[in-house]
Design a protein around this motif. Structure first.
Motif, PDB file in Angstrom:
ATOM      1  N   THR A  33      74.805 -26.917 118.457  1.00 10.65           N
ATOM      2  CA  THR A  33      76.194 -27.235 117.979  1.00 10.65           C
ATOM      3  C   THR A  33      76.853 -28.221 118.567  1.00 10.65           C
ATOM      4  O   THR A  33      77.891 -28.948 118.062  1.00 10.65           O
ATOM      5  CB  THR A  33      77.142 -25.819 118.249  1.00 10.65           C
ATOM      6  N   GLU A 104      78.388 -22.883 112.724  1.00 12.90           N
ATOM      7  CA  GLU A 104      78.090 -22.567 113.918  1.00 12.90           C
ATOM      8  C   GLU A 104      76.893 -21.095 113.692  1.00 12.90           C
ATOM      9  O   GLU A 104      75.940 -21.023 114.194  1.00 12.90           O
ATOM     10  CB  GLU A 104      79.052 -21.744 115.011  1.00 12.90           C
ATOM     11  N   HIS A 107      73.591 -22.732 112.955  1.00  8.70           N
ATOM     12  CA  HIS A 107      72.714 -23.092 113.810  1.00  8.70           C
ATOM     13  C   HIS A 107      72.330 -21.951 114.620  1.00  8.70           C
ATOM     14  O   HIS A 107      70.906 -22.010 114.791  1.00  8.70           O
ATOM     15  CB  HIS A 107      73.690 -23.939 114.923  1.00  8.70           C
TER      16      HIS A 107
END
Length: 463
Positions: A33, A104, A107
């Protein structure tokens, strides 16, 4: 041993591997991130704040892999969804835009996929059905995470919208009342005041320039003037909020002295405080060098102080600033405290209620992380001043929809977290946690824990 028992044992082994790899996996997620140029809101979060509910979600995922019965699996799935919903609420409170929260999750999904594939390569004898089960459970985890977080954002956005509708309804009622008073007291006036607000403003000037007015005429003039000022401020707020929501506002970062800026805010609002018979107190270090958008920081502070002054009947409003004691090198705090009545049970303040719920939940997560031995994730709970204002009548609420929505949007733009601490009879404290430096391109994989140096000093610009 049957094939089913073998597959269960192998799923247990996958779950055990994920548990043992948890710290490394979370660190890779943070690094991914940080390297994403579209993700900037995490730049001021501590390690525990960034992880938030995700360790609980991963616990539930591992329990799902180990589940023997459908009831156990259903319970683990429900815990996953609850953790994902809480994570979405915290990301909203921490200033994330919805797209950032979804990226997020992307990821995290990729990190977990990589971990499962690495395990499969390292353990080639693992039954294909066991890995298939693990991959399916992972797909459920990430899809539920995205759905629950997105649903939280939708609910919170509805709360913001409800606050704005309420504010507009109050303004409409005030305008209708103004029109009724105008019709009664100025029916013989030469100007027709039933038109636009511009005509009302022109009539105000005309009345002011006319012959000496009697008490009723003077009162009408003051009423008209207040109405025009109020409606102009409301329209300006609506334009500002529309620009923020349309993405037309851009941050302009640079070094400035937050102490000087907040002193200017308090000085400019002393007349309003005096008019309401309140003390406006400023308290903080004489200098606080930071980097960020000075003008938008000023707007955040100004809106919060005005809201506090209008919410308070007696006593004081206190504005404080300081480096975050738990993370002084990376964050600084602005607090606005009042001696108003606090958030009443059942009060029509949907955005404030949502902020309070998110703040309380984030504080609980931080306390749990600290109890588990992690570095302090949250600043200490903001103190409340004793209320010196009576309980506000339900039909005389202070509008919170537009001004507070503007503050929330500005905090999102500046990667700042907005907290609300309040209790009925104990006043209200709004606290904003700003990064001391804007995010740098390319990301920074540091954990934002204490022990960092202060940002470089710089000359403060003027508003």
């Amino acid at each position: 041993m049957t094939a089913g028992e073998s597959a269960r044992e192998q799923r247990d082994a996958v779950a055990a591997h994920l548990a043992a790899s948890r710290d490394a996996l979370l660190q890779r997620w943070r690094q991914a991130t940080d390297a994403d140029p579209e993700l900037t809101s995490a730049s001021a979060l501590s390690r525990a704040q960034f992880f938030d509910h995700i360790p609980e979600v991963l616990d539930a995922f591992e329990r799902m892999l180990r589940a023997r019965f459908s009831e156990e699996r259903a319970e683990a799935a429900e815990d996953q969804r609850e953790g994902a919903a809480g994570h979405g609420m915290h990301r909203w409170q921490q200033g994330y835009r919805q797209r950032e929260a979804m990226r997020e999750w992307r990821h995290l999904h990729l990190c977990l996929v990589d971990e499962l594939e690495a395990y499969s390569l390292a353990h080639p004898r693992t039954a294909p059905e066991a890995m298939a089960d693990a991959r399916r459970a992972l797909a459920e985890l990430c899809s539920d995470g995205v759905c629950e977080s997105a649903d939280q954002y939708q609910q919170l956005q509805r709360s913001e919208a409800a606050g704005r509708v309420r504010e507009l309804m109050q303004a409409l009622e005030a305008l209708e009342a103004l029109e009724a008073r105008r019709a009664e007291s100025l029916r013989k006036a030469t100007h027709d005041l039933r038109g636009s607000l511009g005509e009302v403003e022109n009539a105000t000037v005309a009345l002011d320039d006319g012959a000496a007015a009697d008490d009723a005429r003077a009162q009408s003039l003051a009423t008209l003037h207040r109405g025009v000022v109020s409606m102009t401020a409301l329209l300006n707020d609506l334009i500002s909020l529309a620009r923020l929501e349309a993405g037309h506002e851009r941050r302009v970062d640079g070094p400035f002295d937050a102490a000087v800026l907040l002193g200017e805010v308090c000085m400019s609002l002393q007349p309003l405080a005096a008019e309401r018979g309140l003390a406006l107190v400023a308290d903080g270090p004489a200098a606080l060098a930071v980097e960020g958008d000075r003008f938008k920081t000023y707007r955040i502070a100004q809106n919060l102080v005005v809201h506090a002054l209008k919410s308070t009947e007696r006593g004081r409003v206190k504005v404080t600033w300081e480096p975050d004691p738990s993370d002084p090198g990376w964050r600084w705090l602005l607090s606005v405290q009042d001696t108003g009545p606090g958030l009443q049970a059942g009060a029509s303040a949907p955005l404030a209620r949502a902020l309070k719920a998110a703040t309380d939940d984030a504080q609980a997560v931080g306390e749990q992380a600290e109890a588990d031995g992690a570095p302090s994730a949250e600043a200490e709970p903001a103190p409340l001043l004793s209320s010196q204002s009576g309980r506000r009548a339900q039909d005389e609420p202070v509008g919170e929809g537009i001004g507070l929505a503007i503050v929330k949007r500005l905090c999102e733009l500046l990667d700042a977290s907005l907290e609300l601490h309040t209790e009925a009879g104990k006043g209200t404290t709004f606290r904003v946690l700003f990064p001391r430096q804007p995010p740098r391109s390319g990301g920074d994989s540091g954990w934002r824990d204490s022990g960092r140096g202060d940002p470089d000093q710089g000359d403060s610009d003027r508003l």
